[in-house]
Design a protein around this motif. Sequence first.
Motif: not given
Length: 206
Positions: A75-79
């Motif tokens: 959920m916190n990944d940029t991709q």
Amino acid sequence: MATKATQRGFKVILGSQSMARKRILAEMGYDFSIMTADVDEKSIRKEKPEDLVVALAEVKADAIISRFGDKSKFMNDTQPTLLITADTVVVYNGVIREKPTSKEEAREFIRGYSGSHGAVVGSVLVTNLKTGVRKGGWDKAEVYFHEIPDKVIDDMIEEGITINVAGGLMLEHPLTLPFVDTVVGAVDTVMGLSKALTEQFIKDVI
């Protein structure tokens, strides 16, 4: 050179060890990692082959996702990370065929196709691990065969190429190809991963 995955801004996990699926996804231009689902496929039963392959793709996805534990990292990944799972069965004379359970069953399967035909039903499920959105569906193709000599069937069995594939049918194998008359539908569906469905569902979940 940037791949489609990096160009479009997402990562891909293929939830399968199938060599054919790996090859198809690579042909589509994607970089991907591999994870496999350790599930009892025989415990999932549906009357309709279309329902069965969709259910199995969902079970595989759920099993892989459960291994991640804390999903907040996605959920916190940029991709976003996209998980692709799939399943395939063969339908012969109205009966669903999964992977043969023995050499004897594999031989019975292939003899049935000789001078006849079988339908291949394959599912694709794409899950966006960042958003939780998933899209899936199925495709179908039919394969018509010339007569397959017993010697060739014996060679297929001895090579062991039929045991690990749905319905004992590996279309792309050199022993099989000469006896394929016609494929009605997409060849990649027969091989285990519909390119059209995969591309569509990737667009749908992004």
